[in-house]
Design a protein around this motif. Structure first.
Motif, PDB file in Angstrom:
ATOM      1  N   ALA A  65       0.832  -1.205   0.000  1.00 19.80           N
ATOM      2  CA  ALA A  65       0.000   0.000   0.000  1.00 19.80           C
ATOM      3  C   ALA A  65       0.863   1.250   0.000  1.00 19.80           C
ATOM      4  O   ALA A  65       0.573   2.220  -0.719  1.00 19.80           O
ATOM      5  N   GLY A  66       1.933   1.236   0.786  1.00 15.58           N
ATOM      6  CA  GLY A  66       2.844   2.380   0.795  1.00 15.58           C
ATOM      7  C   GLY A  66       3.532   2.574  -0.539  1.00 15.58           C
ATOM      8  O   GLY A  66       3.680   3.713  -1.011  1.00 15.58           O
ATOM      9  N   ALA A  67       3.951   1.479  -1.162  1.00 17.29           N
ATOM     10  CA  ALA A  67       4.616   1.567  -2.469  1.00 17.29           C
ATOM     11  C   ALA A  67       3.665   2.101  -3.540  1.00 17.29           C
ATOM     12  O   ALA A  67       4.040   2.931  -4.371  1.00 17.29           O
ATOM     13  N   VAL A  68       2.425   1.644  -3.512  1.00 19.24           N
ATOM     14  CA  VAL A  68       1.433   2.102  -4.497  1.00 19.24           C
ATOM     15  C   VAL A  68       1.068   3.563  -4.266  1.00 19.24           C
ATOM     16  O   VAL A  68       0.909   4.331  -5.226  1.00 19.24           O
ATOM     17  N   LEU A  69       0.976   3.966  -3.006  1.00 21.61           N
ATOM     18  CA  LEU A  69       0.628   5.357  -2.697  1.00 21.61           C
ATOM     19  C   LEU A  69       1.685   6.323  -3.212  1.00 21.61           C
ATOM     20  O   LEU A  69       1.383   7.482  -3.499  1.00 21.61           O
ATOM     21  N   PRO A  72       1.775   8.528  -8.686  1.00 20.35           N
ATOM     22  CA  PRO A  72       0.863   9.667  -8.876  1.00 20.35           C
ATOM     23  C   PRO A  72      -0.533   9.232  -9.285  1.00 20.35           C
ATOM     24  O   PRO A  72      -0.746   8.103  -9.736  1.00 20.35           O
ATOM     25  N   GLY A  73      -1.490  10.139  -9.108  1.00 18.35           N
ATOM     26  CA  GLY A  73      -2.832   9.905  -9.609  1.00 18.35           C
ATOM     27  C   GLY A  73      -3.815   9.396  -8.563  1.00 18.35           C
ATOM     28  O   GLY A  73      -3.423   8.807  -7.554  1.00 18.35           O
ATOM     29  N   LEU A 124       3.306   6.322   5.211  1.00 14.69           N
ATOM     30  CA  LEU A 124       3.772   7.703   5.382  1.00 14.69           C
ATOM     31  C   LEU A 124       4.936   8.014   4.454  1.00 14.69           C
ATOM     32  O   LEU A 124       5.015   9.112   3.893  1.00 14.69           O
ATOM     33  N   ILE A 125       5.822   7.055   4.265  1.00 13.52           N
ATOM     34  CA  ILE A 125       6.934   7.248   3.324  1.00 13.52           C
ATOM     35  C   ILE A 125       6.394   7.378   1.904  1.00 13.52           C
ATOM     36  O   ILE A 125       6.817   8.245   1.134  1.00 13.52           O
ATOM     37  N   GLY A 126       5.434   6.506   1.559  1.00 15.61           N
ATOM     38  CA  GLY A 126       4.826   6.587   0.230  1.00 15.61           C
ATOM     39  C   GLY A 126       4.141   7.915   0.003  1.00 15.61           C
ATOM     40  O   GLY A 126       4.223   8.493  -1.096  1.00 15.61           O
ATOM     41  N   LEU A 127       3.494   8.434   1.033  1.00 14.01           N
ATOM     42  CA  LEU A 127       2.835   9.744   0.925  1.00 14.01           C
ATOM     43  C   LEU A 127       3.864  10.842   0.670  1.00 14.01           C
ATOM     44  O   LEU A 127       3.621  11.764  -0.122  1.00 14.01           O
ATOM     45  N   GLY A 128       5.016  10.739   1.338  1.00 17.42           N
ATOM     46  CA  GLY A 128       6.073  11.723   1.122  1.00 17.42           C
ATOM     47  C   GLY A 128       6.581  11.716  -0.307  1.00 17.42           C
ATOM     48  O   GLY A 128       6.775  12.771  -0.925  1.00 17.42           O
ATOM     49  N   PHE A 129       6.795  10.521  -0.856  1.00 16.37           N
ATOM     50  CA  PHE A 129       7.223  10.411  -2.253  1.00 16.37           C
ATOM     51  C   PHE A 129       6.137  10.924  -3.192  1.00 16.37           C
ATOM     52  O   PHE A 129       6.428  11.561  -4.216  1.00 16.37           O
ATOM     53  N   ARG A 130       4.901  10.662  -2.860  1.00 14.57           N
ATOM     54  CA  ARG A 130       3.766  11.104  -3.700  1.00 14.57           C
ATOM     55  C   ARG A 130       3.721  12.621  -3.804  1.00 14.57           C
ATOM     56  O   ARG A 130       3.405  13.175  -4.870  1.00 14.57           O
ATOM     57  N   ALA A 131       4.063  13.309  -2.697  1.00 15.52           N
ATOM     58  CA  ALA A 131       4.010  14.769  -2.675  1.00 15.52           C
ATOM     59  C   ALA A 131       5.228  15.420  -3.312  1.00 15.52           C
ATOM     60  O   ALA A 131       5.219  16.623  -3.587  1.00 15.52           O
ATOM     61  N   SER A 132       6.263  14.636  -3.580  1.00 18.01           N
ATOM     62  CA  SER A 132       7.527  15.197  -4.069  1.00 18.01           C
ATOM     63  C   SER A 132       7.508  15.415  -5.573  1.00 18.01           C
ATOM     64  O   SER A 132       7.010  14.571  -6.327  1.00 18.01           O
ATOM     65  N   ILE A 209      -7.798   9.531   4.009  1.00 13.65           N
ATOM     66  CA  ILE A 209      -7.500  10.959   3.849  1.00 13.65           C
ATOM     67  C   ILE A 209      -6.655  11.188   2.596  1.00 13.65           C
ATOM     68  O   ILE A 209      -6.821  12.197   1.899  1.00 13.65           O
ATOM     69  N   ALA A 210      -5.758  10.250   2.291  1.00 11.64           N
ATOM     70  CA  ALA A 210      -4.913  10.375   1.098  1.00 11.64           C
ATOM     71  C   ALA A 210      -5.746  10.368  -0.176  1.00 11.64           C
ATOM     72  O   ALA A 210      -5.424  11.072  -1.151  1.00 11.64           O
ATOM     73  N   VAL A 211      -6.819   9.583  -0.183  1.00 12.13           N
ATOM     74  CA  VAL A 211      -7.724   9.568  -1.341  1.00 12.13           C
ATOM     75  C   VAL A 211      -8.419  10.921  -1.476  1.00 12.13           C
ATOM     76  O   VAL A 211      -8.519  11.482  -2.587  1.00 12.13           O
ATOM     77  N   ILE A 212      -8.893  11.455  -0.358  1.00 10.80           N
ATOM     78  CA  ILE A 212      -9.540  12.775  -0.375  1.00 10.80           C
ATOM     79  C   ILE A 212      -8.560  13.839  -0.862  1.00 10.80           C
ATOM     80  O   ILE A 212      -8.909  14.699  -1.682  1.00 10.80           O
ATOM     81  N   ALA A 213      -7.310  13.751  -0.374  1.00  7.13           N
ATOM     82  CA  ALA A 213      -6.290  14.710  -0.793  1.00  7.13           C
ATOM     83  C   ALA A 213      -6.008  14.586  -2.287  1.00  7.13           C
ATOM     84  O   ALA A 213      -5.797  15.592  -2.976  1.00  7.13           O
ATOM     85  N   ALA A 214      -6.013  13.357  -2.804  1.00  4.96           N
ATOM     86  CA  ALA A 214      -5.773  13.149  -4.235  1.00  4.96           C
ATOM     87  C   ALA A 214      -6.849  13.811  -5.080  1.00  4.96           C
ATOM     88  O   ALA A 214      -6.576  14.355  -6.161  1.00  4.96           O
TER      89      ALA A 214
END
Length: 252
Positions: A65-69, A72-73, A124-132, A209-214
């Motif tokens: 889940a972290g890797a997929v998060l 992008p998208g 959380l790590i995946g979220l950080g990469f997603r935002a970068s 929350i990550a889905v809502i943010a997306a």
């Protein structure tokens, strides 16, 4: 062992001591997942899979889940949320299968704890990469910082039993967490607990929350705001949780 009926399985795998607990059970488990997991456990009971192998699949689901998060998208965020739901399902089923097959073990408890560490940190790590925009950048760093905070918060809880065991004491009871040496600190803990802000960095809530943010990323940088918020919440919770433990009767 012959395959049981769902009713027979539920009587053994979901005892009242499990279904009635509050601090040790996630709200999503109580609300809906325990009603679904018994059917997954019923299917697993027909196979040669062991409870520890189910826990292994749980860990894989959480880390995946972290890797997929990190991708992008919106679809990636949705897929990560679904993987976290699978993680929660397996988290319920491994214990249920262990109780039914009488294969409960210290190894299983240990792997379960490790799985929670890995899954929340990975998300959380995946979220950080997603935002970068570039890797690494400050959002990557904040994602790792939030993950470290989440791990340390869990460590603070687990180290209570380590400290008690080394002092020759039994494990802390659920009730001891709510007893404080200071009435004011007890009241402050109740107020902070009522806000539930710490749940933002927990796997189930964070994936939603990550889905809502997306979705909101179409209009503004919601995912980046979420990463910053997670890092701040992890730091604040780390400090408050430590103070809460030191001020409670869990170490006495």
């Amino acid at each position: 062992m012959s395959t049981p009926s769902v009713a027979e399985l539920r009587a053994v795998a979901q005892p009242q001591t499990t279904m009635n607990r509050r601090s040790g059970e996630h709200w999503a488990g109580l609300l809906y997942m325990r009603h679904l997991s018994i059917y997954a456990t019923w299917l697993l009971a027909k196979t040669p899979i062991t409870p520890n192998q189910v826990t292994g699949l749980m860990i894989v689901s959480g880390v995946a889940a972290g890797a997929v998060l990190a991708l992008p998208g919106l679809w990636a965020a949705l897929a990560a949320a679904l993987l976290i739901q699978l993680y929660l399902l397996l988290d319920c089923s491994d214990g249920e299968l262990a109780r039914w097959t009488r294969r409960t073990s210290i190894t299983g408890i240990y792997l379960d704890r490790v799985g929670h560490y890995f899954a929340e940190a990975a998300l959380l790590i995946g979220l950080g990469f997603r935002a970068s925009q570039t890797v690494p950048d400050w959002y990557t760093v904040l994602g790792f910082a939030a993950a470290l905070g989440a791990i340390l918060i869990k460590s603070e809880t687990d180290l209570v039993d380590v400290a008690r065991a080394r002092s020759g004491l039994t494990a802390a009871t659920e009730g001891s967490a709510g007893h404080f040496t200071s009435g004011r600190l007890g009241l402050a803990r109740k107020v902070v607990g009522a806000l539930r802000f710490h749940r933002v960095i927990q796997g189930i809530e964070l994936s939603i929350i990550a889905v809502i943010a997306a979705v909101l990323d179409t209009w503004f940088s919601a995912t980046r705001i979420l990463v910053v918020a997670c890092a701040i919440i992890a730091l604040v919770q780390l400090i408050l949780h430590l103070v809460s433990i030191l001020a409670s009767r869990r170490l006495s």
